[in-house]
Scaffold this motif. Structure first.
Motif, PDB file in Angstrom:
ATOM      1  N   MET A   1      26.024 -35.398  -4.693  1.00 25.14           N
ATOM      2  CA  MET A   1      26.593 -35.114  -6.010  1.00 25.14           C
ATOM      3  C   MET A   1      27.244 -36.347  -6.633  1.00 25.14           C
ATOM      4  N   THR A   2      27.910 -37.129  -5.813  1.00 27.22           N
ATOM      5  CA  THR A   2      28.654 -38.260  -6.365  1.00 27.22           C
ATOM      6  C   THR A   2      27.750 -39.292  -7.032  1.00 27.22           C
ATOM      7  N   GLU A   3      26.473 -39.359  -6.611  1.00 24.31           N
ATOM      8  CA  GLU A   3      25.584 -40.348  -7.223  1.00 24.31           C
ATOM      9  C   GLU A   3      25.301 -40.036  -8.684  1.00 24.31           C
ATOM     10  N   TYR A   4      25.539 -38.782  -9.080  1.00 20.42           N
ATOM     11  CA  TYR A   4      25.283 -38.408 -10.472  1.00 20.42           C
ATOM     12  C   TYR A   4      26.510 -38.585 -11.363  1.00 20.42           C
ATOM     13  N   LEU A   5      27.647 -38.930 -10.759  1.00 15.84           N
ATOM     14  CA  LEU A   5      28.842 -39.153 -11.563  1.00 15.84           C
ATOM     15  C   LEU A   5      28.639 -40.307 -12.538  1.00 15.84           C
ATOM     16  N   LEU A   6      27.895 -41.330 -12.097  1.00 15.53           N
ATOM     17  CA  LEU A   6      27.623 -42.464 -12.968  1.00 15.53           C
ATOM     18  C   LEU A   6      26.781 -42.044 -14.160  1.00 15.53           C
ATOM     19  N   ASN A   7      25.803 -41.157 -13.938  1.00 15.95           N
ATOM     20  CA  ASN A   7      24.983 -40.659 -15.042  1.00 15.95           C
ATOM     21  C   ASN A   7      25.842 -39.924 -16.067  1.00 15.95           C
ATOM     22  N   ILE A   8      26.749 -39.079 -15.562  1.00 20.84           N
ATOM     23  CA  ILE A   8      27.613 -38.312 -16.460  1.00 20.84           C
ATOM     24  C   ILE A   8      28.562 -39.231 -17.217  1.00 20.84           C
ATOM     25  N   PHE A   9      29.137 -40.194 -16.513  1.00 23.80           N
ATOM     26  CA  PHE A   9      30.035 -41.152 -17.170  1.00 23.80           C
ATOM     27  C   PHE A   9      29.290 -41.948 -18.238  1.00 23.80           C
ATOM     28  N   ALA A  10      28.070 -42.369 -17.917  1.00 24.60           N
ATOM     29  CA  ALA A  10      27.274 -43.122 -18.893  1.00 24.60           C
ATOM     30  C   ALA A  10      26.928 -42.267 -20.103  1.00 24.60           C
ATOM     31  N   ALA A  11      26.619 -40.988 -19.876  1.00 27.47           N
ATOM     32  CA  ALA A  11      26.258 -40.090 -20.979  1.00 27.47           C
ATOM     33  C   ALA A  11      27.439 -39.861 -21.917  1.00 27.47           C
ATOM     34  N   ILE A  12      28.613 -39.592 -21.352  1.00 28.54           N
ATOM     35  CA  ILE A  12      29.780 -39.320 -22.201  1.00 28.54           C
ATOM     36  C   ILE A  12      30.235 -40.586 -22.921  1.00 28.54           C
ATOM     37  N   THR A  13      30.107 -41.748 -22.256  1.00 29.32           N
ATOM     38  CA  THR A  13      30.485 -43.008 -22.888  1.00 29.32           C
ATOM     39  C   THR A  13      29.529 -43.364 -24.021  1.00 29.32           C
ATOM     40  N   ALA A  14      28.224 -43.234 -23.744  1.00 28.65           N
ATOM     41  CA  ALA A  14      27.225 -43.568 -24.756  1.00 28.65           C
ATOM     42  C   ALA A  14      27.329 -42.649 -25.967  1.00 28.65           C
ATOM     43  N   SER A  15      27.485 -41.358 -25.731  1.00 27.12           N
ATOM     44  CA  SER A  15      27.580 -40.415 -26.857  1.00 27.12           C
ATOM     45  C   SER A  15      28.831 -40.698 -27.686  1.00 27.12           C
ATOM     46  N   PHE A  16      29.926 -41.046 -27.010  1.00 30.67           N
ATOM     47  CA  PHE A  16      31.156 -41.372 -27.729  1.00 30.67           C
ATOM     48  C   PHE A  16      30.960 -42.608 -28.597  1.00 30.67           C
ATOM     49  N   LEU A  17      30.426 -43.674 -28.015  1.00 27.11           N
ATOM     50  CA  LEU A  17      30.272 -44.929 -28.749  1.00 27.11           C
ATOM     51  C   LEU A  17      29.266 -44.808 -29.886  1.00 27.11           C
ATOM     52  N   LEU A  18      28.159 -44.110 -29.645  1.00 30.79           N
ATOM     53  CA  LEU A  18      27.149 -43.952 -30.686  1.00 30.79           C
ATOM     54  C   LEU A  18      27.718 -43.188 -31.886  1.00 30.79           C
ATOM     55  N   THR A  19      28.468 -42.153 -31.614  1.00 29.69           N
ATOM     56  CA  THR A  19      29.079 -41.388 -32.703  1.00 29.69           C
ATOM     57  C   THR A  19      30.170 -42.201 -33.385  1.00 29.69           C
ATOM     58  N   TYR A  20      30.990 -42.847 -32.600  1.00 29.89           N
ATOM     59  CA  TYR A  20      32.109 -43.623 -33.135  1.00 29.89           C
ATOM     60  C   TYR A  20      31.620 -44.744 -34.050  1.00 29.89           C
ATOM     61  N   LEU A  21      30.562 -45.432 -33.637  1.00 31.46           N
ATOM     62  CA  LEU A  21      30.061 -46.572 -34.410  1.00 31.46           C
ATOM     63  C   LEU A  21      29.217 -46.148 -35.608  1.00 31.46           C
ATOM     64  N   SER A  22      28.645 -44.957 -35.555  1.00 29.65           N
ATOM     65  CA  SER A  22      27.765 -44.528 -36.648  1.00 29.65           C
ATOM     66  C   SER A  22      28.506 -43.879 -37.809  1.00 29.65           C
ATOM     67  N   ILE A  23      29.733 -43.409 -37.579  1.00 32.12           N
ATOM     68  CA  ILE A  23      30.445 -42.697 -38.647  1.00 32.12           C
ATOM     69  C   ILE A  23      30.828 -43.599 -39.822  1.00 32.12           C
ATOM     70  N   PRO A  24      31.415 -44.791 -39.619  1.00 33.75           N
ATOM     71  CA  PRO A  24      31.771 -45.620 -40.783  1.00 33.75           C
ATOM     72  C   PRO A  24      30.606 -45.914 -41.725  1.00 33.75           C
ATOM     73  N   PRO A  25      29.411 -46.319 -41.229  1.00 36.82           N
ATOM     74  CA  PRO A  25      28.308 -46.519 -42.183  1.00 36.82           C
ATOM     75  C   PRO A  25      27.853 -45.232 -42.862  1.00 36.82           C
ATOM     76  N   ILE A  26      27.944 -44.098 -42.157  1.00 40.60           N
ATOM     77  CA  ILE A  26      27.592 -42.818 -42.783  1.00 40.60           C
ATOM     78  C   ILE A  26      28.579 -42.492 -43.898  1.00 40.60           C
ATOM     79  N   VAL A  27      29.861 -42.757 -43.681  1.00 38.98           N
ATOM     80  CA  VAL A  27      30.871 -42.547 -44.728  1.00 38.98           C
ATOM     81  C   VAL A  27      30.595 -43.465 -45.919  1.00 38.98           C
TER      82      VAL A  27
END
Length: 389
Positions: A1-27
């Motif tokens: 199970m622990t080997e998938y923690l990196l996948n989950i961390f990468a997914a939550i980090t990537a989704s956060f950054l992609l949304t965070y960086l895309s909002i100002p140009p959308i505004v």
């Protein structure tokens, strides 16, 4: 199970950054093209705010959830995103052009059919709710279909104040994502945490965005409703065969508790509108969050209250799982919520009546022409507060 923690961390980090960086140009694009949510008599915002936050949420969730699956098999994902793309475009069209509720409902129906018939997003066991366990396809298919439509529209309906829909969705996706992880269903854990990561970034701009403040619009609320519907149905299915240590007792009641705000609110406003001989989809100011705002709460206070309200019911369901049957727990949670909202409505009505009495009294005093310092009722501070509000 622990080997998938990196996948989950990468997914939550990537989704956060992609949304965070895309909002100002959308505004910025929204401002240039005048794509705003214009204030009117039934909306609580007083200034024009861009409504395309759902675009950034879709970007964050879709890329965050797909880029880090690795070698994991996720058969249903193709149909999940087929349905989400349909909800995305109909929501986007409504945010830009405004379309009828009937057209939106037709697209939602097609998306739900894809999920149920092709994506295996189907309830097969009711965990002894109303004394039903394994159910036939004749019941499971229409039940799953109606549940998806209900959750999609319920999330759309509660998206009326800053932070409410996103706050509840973060709580639901975080709780279910944790369960999917500990029970070994990593695919759905990654999807759940990608949703949470994207919404955390959106919440920052929705609540404290300043010049970049943004609403999720129908694009975001329809996508969220579809995603949460998928997660809760798959949770109900996978919980049946889960190991004893992680198997959730009274799973239907637990799902209800996680969605208690959109469920209670939708049933309540639909009942009021039908009683008033109006369309269930006609807009009004009878939602739970409207009651909280009229009682004097600010947006962030009302949203925080309803998220904590949800957490309370989830904790209550877990704490009583060994003492109550699935049916009793389900009905008790629903009844408690309606009772709490009735008390809230009564309190809000009293506050509103008192405020209106103060306004009438102030107007009567001012109409006499007396200077404020000769006000015989000594309500100068009250009048200041009234005018400030």
């Amino acid at each position: 199970m622990t080997e998938y923690l990196l996948n989950i961390f990468a997914a939550i980090t990537a989704s956060f950054l992609l949304t965070y960086l895309s909002i100002p140009p959308i505004v910025r694009i929204s401002n240039e093209k005048h794509l705003f949510d214009e204030p009117n008599s039934r909306k609580l915002n007083k200034t024009a705010i861009p409504t395309l936050g759902g675009v950034s949420i879709f970007i964050g969730v879709s890329l965050g959830a797909t880029l880090f699956l690795g070698s994991l098999h996720f058969f249903e994902l193709r149909y999940i995103f087929a349905a989400l793309i349909m909800l995305f475009f109909i929501g986007l069209k409504d945010d830009i052009l405004v379309i009828s509720a009937r057209k939106k409902l037709m697209v939602q129906i097609v998306a739900a059919i894809i999920l149920v018939t092709l994506g295996n997003v189907e309830i097969t066991n009711l965990s002894n709710l109303f004394f039903l366990n394994q159910i036939s396809a004749w019941i499971s298919i229409p039940l799953s279909f109606m549940l998806l439509l209900f959750i999609i529209n319920a999330m759309n309906l509660i998206d009326g104040i800053d932070g409410l829909a996103s706050g509840i969705a973060i709580l639901v996706s975080g709780v279910l994502g944790s369960w999917f992880f500990v029970s070994g269903h990593i695919q759905y854990a990654i999807l759940s945490f990608a949703i949470a990561g994207s919404l955390l970034a959106f919440l920052r701009y929705n609540l404290w965005g300043g010049d970049n403040k943004i609403f999720m619009g129908d694009t975001g609320s329809l996508i969220l409703g579809g995603l949460l519907g998928i997660l809760v149905i798959q949770f109900l299915n996978l919980n049946i065969a889960a190991p004893t240590l992680v198997k959730m007792q009274n799973a239907p009641a637990f799902v209800l508790s996680l969605l208690i705000v959109p469920v209670t609110d939708t049933l309540r406003v639909f009942t009021i509108r039908i009683y008033q001989k109006r369309s269930p989809f006609s807009p009004d100011m009878n939602h739970i969050h409207h009651l909280l705002i009229r009682s004097g709460m600010k947006h962030i206070q009302a949203s925080s209250f309803l998220v904590l309200y949800t957490a309370f019911f989830a904790a209550f369901t877990l704490a009583t799982a060994t003492y109550l049957s699935s049916t009793i727990s389900f009905m008790l949670v629903l009844g408690m919520s309606f009772g709490a909202i009735a008390l809230l409505k009564k309190r809000t009505d009293k506050i509103t009546e008192r405020r209106e009495q103060q306004i009438r009294l102030t107007r009567q005093i001012l109409s006499t022409g007396l200077p404020l310092q000769e006000d015989p009722f000594h309500i100068l501070e009250t009048k200041k507060k009234i005018y400030q509000n």
